[in-house]
Motif scaffolding. Structure first.
Motif, PDB file in Angstrom:
ATOM      1  N   ASP A  80       0.825  -1.209   0.000  1.00  0.00           N
ATOM      2  CA  ASP A  80       0.000   0.000   0.000  1.00  0.00           C
ATOM      3  C   ASP A  80       0.862   1.264   0.000  1.00  0.00           C
ATOM      4  O   ASP A  80       0.546   2.234  -0.682  1.00  0.00           O
ATOM      5  CB  ASP A  80      -0.946   0.005   1.200  1.00  0.00           C
ATOM      6  CG  ASP A  80      -2.017  -1.073   1.124  1.00  0.00           C
ATOM      7  OD1 ASP A  80      -2.220  -1.645   0.028  1.00  0.00           O
ATOM      8  OD2 ASP A  80      -2.645  -1.355   2.164  1.00  0.00           O
ATOM      9  N   ALA A  81       1.959   1.247   0.763  1.00  0.00           N
ATOM     10  CA  ALA A  81       2.845   2.409   0.820  1.00  0.00           C
ATOM     11  C   ALA A  81       3.549   2.635  -0.512  1.00  0.00           C
ATOM     12  O   ALA A  81       3.782   3.783  -0.918  1.00  0.00           O
ATOM     13  CB  ALA A  81       3.872   2.226   1.936  1.00  0.00           C
ATOM     14  N   GLN A 131      10.733  -1.341   8.389  1.00  0.00           N
ATOM     15  CA  GLN A 131      11.763  -0.357   8.066  1.00  0.00           C
ATOM     16  C   GLN A 131      11.490   0.269   6.694  1.00  0.00           C
ATOM     17  O   GLN A 131      11.610   1.481   6.524  1.00  0.00           O
ATOM     18  CB  GLN A 131      13.142  -1.034   8.084  1.00  0.00           C
ATOM     19  CG  GLN A 131      14.290  -0.080   7.884  1.00  0.00           C
ATOM     20  CD  GLN A 131      15.637  -0.799   7.906  1.00  0.00           C
ATOM     21  OE1 GLN A 131      15.729  -2.008   8.122  1.00  0.00           O
ATOM     22  NE2 GLN A 131      16.693  -0.042   7.669  1.00  0.00           N
ATOM     23  N   ALA A 132      11.098  -0.549   5.732  1.00  0.00           N
ATOM     24  CA  ALA A 132      10.804  -0.053   4.386  1.00  0.00           C
ATOM     25  C   ALA A 132       9.584   0.863   4.388  1.00  0.00           C
ATOM     26  O   ALA A 132       9.574   1.889   3.697  1.00  0.00           O
ATOM     27  CB  ALA A 132      10.590  -1.230   3.432  1.00  0.00           C
ATOM     28  N   ALA A 137       7.526   6.339   3.733  1.00  0.00           N
ATOM     29  CA  ALA A 137       6.763   7.463   4.295  1.00  0.00           C
ATOM     30  C   ALA A 137       7.648   8.697   4.424  1.00  0.00           C
ATOM     31  O   ALA A 137       7.236   9.804   4.059  1.00  0.00           O
ATOM     32  CB  ALA A 137       6.176   7.072   5.649  1.00  0.00           C
ATOM     33  N   ASP A 138       8.871   8.514   4.930  1.00  0.00           N
ATOM     34  CA  ASP A 138       9.797   9.640   5.058  1.00  0.00           C
ATOM     35  C   ASP A 138      10.172  10.195   3.683  1.00  0.00           C
ATOM     36  O   ASP A 138      10.266  11.413   3.500  1.00  0.00           O
ATOM     37  CB  ASP A 138      11.067   9.225   5.807  1.00  0.00           C
ATOM     38  CG  ASP A 138      10.808   8.895   7.267  1.00  0.00           C
ATOM     39  OD1 ASP A 138       9.727   9.256   7.790  1.00  0.00           O
ATOM     40  OD2 ASP A 138      11.690   8.268   7.885  1.00  0.00           O
ATOM     41  N   PHE A 139      10.393   9.316   2.718  1.00  0.00           N
ATOM     42  CA  PHE A 139      10.748   9.724   1.355  1.00  0.00           C
ATOM     43  C   PHE A 139       9.624  10.562   0.737  1.00  0.00           C
ATOM     44  O   PHE A 139       9.867  11.623   0.175  1.00  0.00           O
ATOM     45  CB  PHE A 139      11.021   8.480   0.502  1.00  0.00           C
ATOM     46  CG  PHE A 139      11.282   8.782  -0.939  1.00  0.00           C
ATOM     47  CD1 PHE A 139      12.511   9.256  -1.358  1.00  0.00           C
ATOM     48  CD2 PHE A 139      10.284   8.582  -1.883  1.00  0.00           C
ATOM     49  CE1 PHE A 139      12.744   9.540  -2.693  1.00  0.00           C
ATOM     50  CE2 PHE A 139      10.502   8.868  -3.218  1.00  0.00           C
ATOM     51  CZ  PHE A 139      11.741   9.347  -3.629  1.00  0.00           C
ATOM     52  N   ARG A 145       7.538  18.127   0.963  1.00  0.00           N
ATOM     53  CA  ARG A 145       8.140  19.366   1.470  1.00  0.00           C
ATOM     54  C   ARG A 145       8.947  20.071   0.385  1.00  0.00           C
ATOM     55  O   ARG A 145       8.854  21.276   0.229  1.00  0.00           O
ATOM     56  CB  ARG A 145       9.043  19.073   2.669  1.00  0.00           C
ATOM     57  CG  ARG A 145       8.281  18.783   3.939  1.00  0.00           C
ATOM     58  CD  ARG A 145       9.199  18.761   5.145  1.00  0.00           C
ATOM     59  NE  ARG A 145      10.295  17.814   5.018  1.00  0.00           N
ATOM     60  CZ  ARG A 145      10.252  16.544   5.404  1.00  0.00           C
ATOM     61  NH1 ARG A 145       9.156  16.060   5.941  1.00  0.00           N
ATOM     62  NH2 ARG A 145      11.291  15.761   5.267  1.00  0.00           N
ATOM     63  N   SER A 146       9.740  19.301  -0.379  1.00  0.00           N
ATOM     64  CA  SER A 146      10.589  19.925  -1.400  1.00  0.00           C
ATOM     65  C   SER A 146       9.757  20.478  -2.549  1.00  0.00           C
ATOM     66  O   SER A 146      10.107  21.501  -3.129  1.00  0.00           O
ATOM     67  CB  SER A 146      11.632  18.941  -1.922  1.00  0.00           C
ATOM     68  OG  SER A 146      11.019  17.920  -2.672  1.00  0.00           O
ATOM     69  N   SER A 147       8.637  19.838  -2.884  1.00  0.00           N
ATOM     70  CA  SER A 147       7.815  20.355  -3.985  1.00  0.00           C
ATOM     71  C   SER A 147       7.053  21.614  -3.564  1.00  0.00           C
ATOM     72  O   SER A 147       6.771  22.472  -4.384  1.00  0.00           O
ATOM     73  CB  SER A 147       6.842  19.284  -4.486  1.00  0.00           C
ATOM     74  OG  SER A 147       5.861  19.010  -3.520  1.00  0.00           O
TER      75      SER A 147
END
Length: 164
Positions: A80-81, A131-132, A137-139, A145-147
């Protein structure tokens, strides 16, 4: 006496939870975990851990490791992620879903230093899945944020923009 290539011994997966050797179950067997036919599965009956069989495999090769309820849930959440990244890859590069998902798993494995025999979620442990999921989620949060802060936020990103 057999002449020619030797026939490899059939793979019989071992349960990570209890150490029992899994048994092959098919539709109609009492141990079969599904109501409908999803093909043969290797199952550890005491742990209710199972894994499917590779398509067209004469030796009934398992797709990965036996998965108990916790691991099956972690794999589902990881799928799903990854789905937004897979969909973006399909739109951007015209990749089919299997190719896009395989590239996503390879990308994750390289980013997180996982050693996988095949680029598949089936080979991951529960801890690796967790972990993945956190990494994806962090990615995605970092991309958001960058966009928002980039002056060209409305433009499409190039192939290197999503890490896949």
């Amino acid at each position: 006496m057999r002449v020619g290539r030797p026939i490899p011994a059939p793979v019989r997966p071992v349960c990570d939870d209890c150490g029992n050797i899994a048994q092959l179950a098919q539709t109609g067997d009492s141990a079969y975990p599904y109501l409908e036919d999803h093909g043969p599965v290797w199952i550890c009956v005491p742990c209710q851990a199972w894994i499917g069989v590779r398509p067209r495999s004469r030796q009934h090769a398992p797709l990965g490791r036996l998965a108990n309820a916790e691991l099956r849930d972690a794999k589902k959440r990881l799928h799903d992620a990854l789905e937004p990244l897979v969909a973006a890859k399909m739109r951007r590069d015209g990749a089919n879903p299997f190719e896009a998902r395989g590239k996503a798993i390879k990308w994750l494995a390289s980013e997180l230093n996982f050693t996988l025999s095949t680029p598949s979620v089936h080979a991951l442990t529960r801890e690796q899945c967790e972990q993945a999921i956190r990494y994806v989620a962090d990615f995605q949060a970092a991309r958001q944020r960058s966009s928002k802060h980039a002056p060209d936020a409305g433009r499409k990103k190039d192939a290197s923009g999503d890490g896949l």
